[in-house]
Scaffold this motif. Structure first.
Motif, PDB file in Angstrom:
ATOM      1  N   ASN A  33      54.898  45.267  38.511  1.00 42.84           N
ATOM      2  CA  ASN A  33      54.705  46.506  38.576  1.00 42.84           C
ATOM      3  C   ASN A  33      53.926  47.320  37.927  1.00 42.84           C
ATOM      4  OD1 ASN A  33      57.041  47.514  40.298  1.00 42.84           O
ATOM      5  ND2 ASN A  33      58.040  46.762  38.565  1.00 42.84           N
ATOM      6  N   GLU A  34      52.792  46.638  36.940  1.00 39.40           N
ATOM      7  CA  GLU A  34      51.966  46.791  36.656  1.00 39.40           C
ATOM      8  C   GLU A  34      50.400  46.915  37.630  1.00 39.40           C
ATOM      9  OE1 GLU A  34      50.646  48.788  33.422  1.00 39.40           O
ATOM     10  OE2 GLU A  34      53.003  49.114  33.496  1.00 39.40           O
ATOM     11  N   CYS A  35      50.432  45.844  38.043  1.00 36.89           N
ATOM     12  CA  CYS A  35      49.010  45.911  39.102  1.00 36.89           C
ATOM     13  C   CYS A  35      49.503  46.729  39.895  1.00 36.89           C
ATOM     14  CB  CYS A  35      49.887  44.326  39.327  1.00 36.89           C
ATOM     15  SG  CYS A  35      48.582  43.647  40.366  1.00 36.89           S
ATOM     16  N   PHE A  36      50.645  46.728  40.853  1.00 42.89           N
ATOM     17  CA  PHE A  36      50.731  47.539  42.133  1.00 42.89           C
ATOM     18  C   PHE A  36      50.278  49.151  41.588  1.00 42.89           C
ATOM     19  CE2 PHE A  36      52.725  49.874  45.069  1.00 42.89           C
ATOM     20  CZ  PHE A  36      52.045  49.500  46.237  1.00 42.89           C
ATOM     21  N   ASP A  37      50.652  49.660  40.473  1.00 46.44           N
ATOM     22  CA  ASP A  37      50.544  51.298  39.863  1.00 46.44           C
ATOM     23  C   ASP A  37      49.207  50.675  39.163  1.00 46.44           C
ATOM     24  OD1 ASP A  37      52.609  51.324  40.348  1.00 46.44           O
ATOM     25  OD2 ASP A  37      53.144  51.472  38.795  1.00 46.44           O
ATOM     26  N   HIS A  38      48.101  49.767  39.176  1.00 42.34           N
ATOM     27  CA  HIS A  38      46.593  49.947  38.059  1.00 42.34           C
ATOM     28  C   HIS A  38      45.610  49.172  38.296  1.00 42.34           C
ATOM     29  CE1 HIS A  38      49.300  52.730  35.062  1.00 42.34           C
ATOM     30  NE2 HIS A  38      50.031  52.032  35.267  1.00 42.34           N
ATOM     31  N   TRP A  39      46.112  48.228  39.294  1.00 41.15           N
ATOM     32  CA  TRP A  39      45.021  47.539  40.181  1.00 41.15           C
ATOM     33  C   TRP A  39      43.303  48.736  40.828  1.00 41.15           C
ATOM     34  CZ3 TRP A  39      41.994  47.768  44.629  1.00 41.15           C
ATOM     35  CH2 TRP A  39      42.855  48.344  45.915  1.00 41.15           C
ATOM     36  N   PRO A  40      43.372  49.664  40.876  1.00 39.60           N
ATOM     37  CA  PRO A  40      42.454  50.419  41.304  1.00 39.60           C
ATOM     38  C   PRO A  40      41.677  50.551  40.076  1.00 39.60           C
ATOM     39  CG  PRO A  40      44.983  51.055  42.699  1.00 39.60           C
ATOM     40  CD  PRO A  40      45.226  50.318  41.501  1.00 39.60           C
ATOM     41  N   GLU A  41      42.672  50.846  38.875  1.00 39.93           N
ATOM     42  CA  GLU A  41      41.209  50.913  38.578  1.00 39.93           C
ATOM     43  C   GLU A  41      40.475  50.168  37.694  1.00 39.93           C
ATOM     44  OE1 GLU A  41      44.230  51.645  34.124  1.00 39.93           O
ATOM     45  OE2 GLU A  41      45.291  53.642  36.175  1.00 39.93           O
ATOM     46  N   HIS A  42      40.737  48.918  37.928  1.00 39.12           N
ATOM     47  CA  HIS A  42      39.994  48.094  37.694  1.00 39.12           C
ATOM     48  C   HIS A  42      39.191  47.108  38.867  1.00 39.12           C
ATOM     49  CE1 HIS A  42      42.215  47.275  33.881  1.00 39.12           C
ATOM     50  NE2 HIS A  42      43.279  47.034  34.714  1.00 39.12           N
ATOM     51  N   SER A  43      38.689  48.469  40.026  1.00 41.72           N
ATOM     52  CA  SER A  43      38.151  47.422  41.233  1.00 41.72           C
ATOM     53  C   SER A  43      36.489  48.241  40.307  1.00 41.72           C
ATOM     54  CB  SER A  43      38.335  48.186  42.171  1.00 41.72           C
ATOM     55  OG  SER A  43      37.488  48.426  43.286  1.00 41.72           O
ATOM     56  N   GLU A  44      35.525  47.562  39.970  1.00 40.83           N
ATOM     57  CA  GLU A  44      34.149  48.084  39.833  1.00 40.83           C
ATOM     58  C   GLU A  44      32.848  48.844  40.230  1.00 40.83           C
ATOM     59  OE1 GLU A  44      32.772  45.067  38.126  1.00 40.83           O
ATOM     60  OE2 GLU A  44      34.373  45.118  36.045  1.00 40.83           O
ATOM     61  N   PRO A  45      31.889  49.789  40.814  1.00 42.14           N
ATOM     62  CA  PRO A  45      31.713  50.073  41.712  1.00 42.14           C
ATOM     63  C   PRO A  45      30.489  49.003  42.099  1.00 42.14           C
ATOM     64  CG  PRO A  45      31.688  51.992  39.845  1.00 42.14           C
ATOM     65  CD  PRO A  45      32.539  50.387  39.800  1.00 42.14           C
ATOM     66  N   ILE A  46      29.879  48.633  42.894  1.00 38.58           N
ATOM     67  CA  ILE A  46      28.738  48.051  43.315  1.00 38.58           C
ATOM     68  C   ILE A  46      27.917  48.726  43.138  1.00 38.58           C
ATOM     69  CG2 ILE A  46      27.888  46.706  45.171  1.00 38.58           C
ATOM     70  CD1 ILE A  46      30.640  46.230  46.542  1.00 38.58           C
ATOM     71  N   ALA A  47      26.922  48.702  42.075  1.00 40.90           N
ATOM     72  CA  ALA A  47      25.919  49.395  42.017  1.00 40.90           C
ATOM     73  C   ALA A  47      24.794  49.281  42.910  1.00 40.90           C
ATOM     74  CB  ALA A  47      25.132  49.174  39.976  1.00 40.90           C
ATOM     75  N   ALA A  48      23.880  48.744  43.892  1.00 38.25           N
ATOM     76  CA  ALA A  48      23.512  48.334  44.867  1.00 38.25           C
ATOM     77  C   ALA A  48      23.003  49.718  45.850  1.00 38.25           C
ATOM     78  CB  ALA A  48      23.084  46.952  45.375  1.00 38.25           C
TER      79      ALA A  48
END
Length: 204
Positions: A80-95
């Motif tokens: 439940n924690e992962c399902f709700d919050h995983w997008p917060e850990h998706s990081e921008p690809i700088a290039a």
């Protein structure tokens, strides 16, 4: 088949082009052991049901129920924690974000076309290029997925783009073929940012 006219629009995929998507890593952030992370990833990101979520065929709650049913009960809070919050850990690809912003400032149209679920902005909202976008098409909202040429045609129709003047950028070679079938140029992105920019310049 794209014509020889100069490109005027760059269309980016999101996952692993503008933003990271790494199911095993996300699962590991919400579990305590590699074994539990593997179980969680397999029940959520690693199942074919995730594609149904991205296609708009099932709801988020159906996806959640499916994943819970395929995990030991002790891992339900983790899921439940992962399902709700995983997008917060998706990081921008700088290039790619930096290139997109620079190209926008040079006068190109900048768009996103992604196989993603309806919560896409929970992830894409963290991308530096997002405020510069001229448009965005998401598979779950349209009920069409790449590599179907129909979703590329839909984007062009919605934003009044000539496909021959578009370069599509994706980390999936099959999706690039779908774009070409719709009349676009396409670039298979594999962290080769210098080659991507050279391709933009060559086609402009």
């Amino acid at each position: 088949m794209a014509s020889g006219r100069p490109i005027r629009n760059i269309i980016f995929d999101m996952g692993n082009v503008l933003m990271t998507f790494d199911g095993p890593r996300f699962a590991g952030l919400f579990t305590d052991t590699p074994e539990d992370a593997e179980l969680l990833d397999g029940a959520l990101f690693g199942t074919t049901m995730w594609s149904l979520l991205d296609s708009g065929t099932i709801s988020h709650e159906t996806m959640r129920r499916y994943a819970l049913a395929h995990l030991p009960e002790r891992l339900h809070p983790n899921l439940n924690e992962c399902f709700d919050h995983w997008p917060e850990h998706s990081e921008p690809i700088a290039a790619t974000n930096e290139l997109g912003i620079r190209l926008k400032r040079e006068g190109y149209g900048i768009y996103v076309l992604s196989n993603a679920n309806t919560r896409i902005m929970d992830q894409l909202g963290h991308a530096p290029v997002t405020p510069y976008l001229d448009g965005c098409v998401v598979s779950a909202k349209e009920r069409i997925m790449k590599p179907d040429p129909a979703i590329f045609r839909l984007l062009c129709l919605r934003y009044r783009l000539d496909p021959a003047e578009c370069l599509f950028v994706d980390d999936n070679a099959d999706n690039c073929e779908g774009a070409r079938a719709a009349g676009m140029h396409a670039f298979h992105y594999q962290d080769n940012i210098a080659e991507l920019e050279a391709n933009v310049r060559l086609l402009s």
